[in-house]
Design a protein around this motif. Structure first.
Motif, PDB file in Angstrom:
ATOM      1  N   ILE A  24     -32.730  31.106  64.881  1.00 23.40           N
ATOM      2  CA  ILE A  24     -33.599  31.683  66.066  1.00 23.40           C
ATOM      3  C   ILE A  24     -33.002  30.133  67.024  1.00 23.40           C
ATOM      4  N   TYR A  25     -33.068  29.277  66.188  1.00 25.81           N
ATOM      5  CA  TYR A  25     -32.932  27.975  66.941  1.00 25.81           C
ATOM      6  C   TYR A  25     -30.966  28.623  67.086  1.00 25.81           C
ATOM      7  N   TYR A  26     -30.052  28.746  66.292  1.00 27.83           N
ATOM      8  CA  TYR A  26     -29.391  28.865  66.615  1.00 27.83           C
ATOM      9  C   TYR A  26     -29.238  29.803  68.249  1.00 27.83           C
ATOM     10  N   ARG A  27     -29.934  30.603  68.142  1.00 24.72           N
ATOM     11  CA  ARG A  27     -28.774  31.424  68.671  1.00 24.72           C
ATOM     12  C   ARG A  27     -29.827  31.311  70.768  1.00 24.72           C
ATOM     13  N   TYR A  28     -31.114  30.207  70.449  1.00 19.74           N
ATOM     14  CA  TYR A  28     -31.469  29.406  71.456  1.00 19.74           C
ATOM     15  C   TYR A  28     -30.278  28.404  72.541  1.00 19.74           C
ATOM     16  N   LEU A  29     -30.356  27.771  71.421  1.00 21.26           N
ATOM     17  CA  LEU A  29     -28.787  26.821  71.334  1.00 21.26           C
ATOM     18  C   LEU A  29     -27.587  27.422  72.787  1.00 21.26           C
ATOM     19  N   ARG A  30     -27.162  28.512  71.039  1.00 18.55           N
ATOM     20  CA  ARG A  30     -25.879  28.829  71.727  1.00 18.55           C
ATOM     21  C   ARG A  30     -26.230  29.611  73.592  1.00 18.55           C
ATOM     22  N   PHE A  31     -27.359  29.818  73.749  1.00 21.93           N
ATOM     23  CA  PHE A  31     -28.319  30.791  75.154  1.00 21.93           C
ATOM     24  C   PHE A  31     -28.048  28.895  76.158  1.00 21.93           C
ATOM     25  N   LEU A  32     -28.286  28.335  75.589  1.00 22.33           N
ATOM     26  CA  LEU A  32     -28.993  26.870  77.000  1.00 22.33           C
ATOM     27  C   LEU A  32     -27.185  25.890  76.927  1.00 22.33           C
ATOM     28  N   HIS A  33     -26.087  26.322  75.930  1.00 21.59           N
ATOM     29  CA  HIS A  33     -24.736  26.155  75.822  1.00 21.59           C
ATOM     30  C   HIS A  33     -24.438  26.816  76.761  1.00 21.59           C
ATOM     31  N   ASP A  34     -24.802  28.266  77.233  1.00 20.96           N
ATOM     32  CA  ASP A  34     -24.060  29.130  77.843  1.00 20.96           C
ATOM     33  C   ASP A  34     -24.031  29.100  79.540  1.00 20.96           C
ATOM     34  N   ALA A  35     -26.063  28.729  79.337  1.00 26.48           N
ATOM     35  CA  ALA A  35     -26.243  28.109  80.991  1.00 26.48           C
ATOM     36  C   ALA A  35     -25.589  26.712  81.643  1.00 26.48           C
ATOM     37  N   GLY A  36     -24.421  25.821  81.097  1.00 19.58           N
ATOM     38  CA  GLY A  36     -24.502  24.798  80.847  1.00 19.58           C
ATOM     39  C   GLY A  36     -25.289  23.552  80.982  1.00 19.58           C
ATOM     40  N   LYS A  37     -26.638  23.303  79.866  1.00 24.51           N
ATOM     41  CA  LYS A  37     -27.392  22.820  80.014  1.00 24.51           C
ATOM     42  C   LYS A  37     -27.118  21.614  78.362  1.00 24.51           C
ATOM     43  N   ASP A  38     -26.772  20.432  78.799  1.00 25.37           N
ATOM     44  CA  ASP A  38     -27.032  19.085  77.749  1.00 25.37           C
ATOM     45  C   ASP A  38     -27.321  18.989  76.940  1.00 25.37           C
ATOM     46  N   ARG A  39     -28.481  18.569  77.214  1.00 27.15           N
ATOM     47  CA  ARG A  39     -30.188  18.003  76.377  1.00 27.15           C
ATOM     48  C   ARG A  39     -31.239  18.757  76.521  1.00 27.15           C
ATOM     49  N   ILE A  40     -31.992  19.172  75.584  1.00 25.80           N
ATOM     50  CA  ILE A  40     -33.042  19.515  75.417  1.00 25.80           C
ATOM     51  C   ILE A  40     -34.149  18.523  74.495  1.00 25.80           C
ATOM     52  N   SER A  41     -35.126  18.836  75.436  1.00 21.05           N
ATOM     53  CA  SER A  41     -36.636  17.980  74.687  1.00 21.05           C
ATOM     54  C   SER A  41     -37.200  19.002  73.486  1.00 21.05           C
ATOM     55  N   SER A  42     -37.283  17.957  72.703  1.00 21.79           N
ATOM     56  CA  SER A  42     -38.134  19.196  71.078  1.00 21.79           C
ATOM     57  C   SER A  42     -39.688  19.597  71.858  1.00 21.79           C
ATOM     58  N   THR A  43     -39.728  19.451  72.882  1.00 19.25           N
ATOM     59  CA  THR A  43     -41.301  19.937  73.766  1.00 19.25           C
ATOM     60  C   THR A  43     -40.490  21.686  74.463  1.00 19.25           C
ATOM     61  N   GLU A  44     -40.094  21.250  75.099  1.00 20.59           N
ATOM     62  CA  GLU A  44     -38.588  22.400  75.522  1.00 20.59           C
ATOM     63  C   GLU A  44     -38.173  23.583  74.338  1.00 20.59           C
TER      64      GLU A  44
END
Lengths: 218, 218
Positions: free
Chosen positions: B16-36
């Motif tokens: 689940i973590y992995y899938r969401y991180l890939r989604f963020l990466h594809d969207a061009g996001k560099d970092r994410i807070s633990s809350t997000e």
């Protein structure tokens, strides 16, 4: 409010206990020792005792468990004493397979309605289950008083479908889509993510090959 | 032997973590807070921190997580950096649906062989997957070096099929049959019991209707 809080892992094992007890009962067995039960269901006896402890004294030391009593107890606990109707939303490949899947076999629940947008399916009866148009979903769910839905729609319409289900008064969703849907606090979602299951299996094989073949089941 | 023992519940959340991180990466996001991250994957942040702690320091206080680093870490941990081939044994309704199921979509695993006794299916290619006779199963699994099998055979042949799989060197079984199969210590079984999932959902709806709508996910 004083009901004991049963952990999810315990709740997931109840159907396993129930199924085996029914099997024993059908075989004419009157009682079973905790060791036998443990071996048959492949759950260690400490876990079984802890699971059962949430429901009070179910067995007697030195006697084991009375099969019929215990079976009846779990039948009631799992609401198997009356039929639960569920609906299937999304009759694609997986939906078709689930219509054919024998939930009903020795379990008191069945898929009694299905919904799809496919004109070729609407109005047909598949595996004994009528397929209604999505536009009738809210109305039919209300009329049939169905509170539980198996969700097998395409990912991109999963959330909007869940929103519709809420309007229809649905309380539980068995979610086969890979996304995590957002629902209000009084609805419950059980995620069945097949990709996830497969990835978890691959992970365990890779990381616990020799050292720790048996993992804690929680 | 010094690897930390990762609980099953944690392992199940990694995809689940992995899938969401890939989604963020594809969207061009560099970092994410633990809350997000917590809000997006619907896992509370204490659980995320505990999960991540099994793998050492993955984030930085006040900075959050570096999306690409974390994604690559989970990709490797989940063996998504190379293709995993799995086999499907039993091409009935559910088997057919799983052949069509898009395990491969954005995940580095695929069903590359299927087995059945049905003469109408043997020798055909279904959804891109060749169907071999059961009599060739051990040989083909060895030749293709497949170690993971999705088991969708009829219940009554589940155990004997599992025994054959062992001879073929299979290490992991995703078991869709309702019985608990017995395997040696060096094999792992992931049970996907759909009846069980549905019963658990019914149980939770019945027992936690008003009081405790949100349950601990463990």
């Amino acid at each position: 409010m004083n009901k004991p809080k049963v952990p999810k892992a315990t709740a997931k094992r109840l159907p396993i206990y129930y199924r085996y007890l029914r099997f024993l009962h059908d075989a004419g067995k009157d009682r079973i020792s905790s060791t036998e039960l443990s071996e048959a269901v492949k759950v260690d006896s400490a876990t079984i005792r802890r699971d059962f402890s949430y429901f009070g004294a179910l067995g007697k030391r030195g006697y084991g468990y009375d099969v019929e009593n215990l079976m009846n107890f779990f039948s009631k606990t799992l609401k198997q004493d009356r039929l639960t109707n569920v609906a299937l939303v999304g009759v694609g490949n997986l939906g078709h397979a689930l219509l054919n899947y024998n939930f009903h076999q020795s379990n008191n629940m069945r898929i009694s309605a299905a919904f799809d947008i496919n004109e070729d399916l609407i109005g047909k009866i598949l595996s004994g289950v009528p397929v209604y148009p999505m536009s009738d979903m809210i109305e039919q769910l209300k009329i049939q008083q169905i509170e539980i839905v198996i969700l097998t729609v395409p990912t991109k319409v999963a959330q909007e479908t869940a929103n519709e289900l809420q309007k229809a008064g649905v309380k539980g969703i068995m979610n086969f889509t890979p996304i995590r849907i957002t629902v209000p606090d009084d609805m419950r979602v059980q995620n069945v993510d097949l990709t996830n299951e497969l990835q978890t299996l691959i992970y365990f094989l890779d990381h616990y090959k020799k050292e720790e073949p048996k993992l804690e089941e929680e």
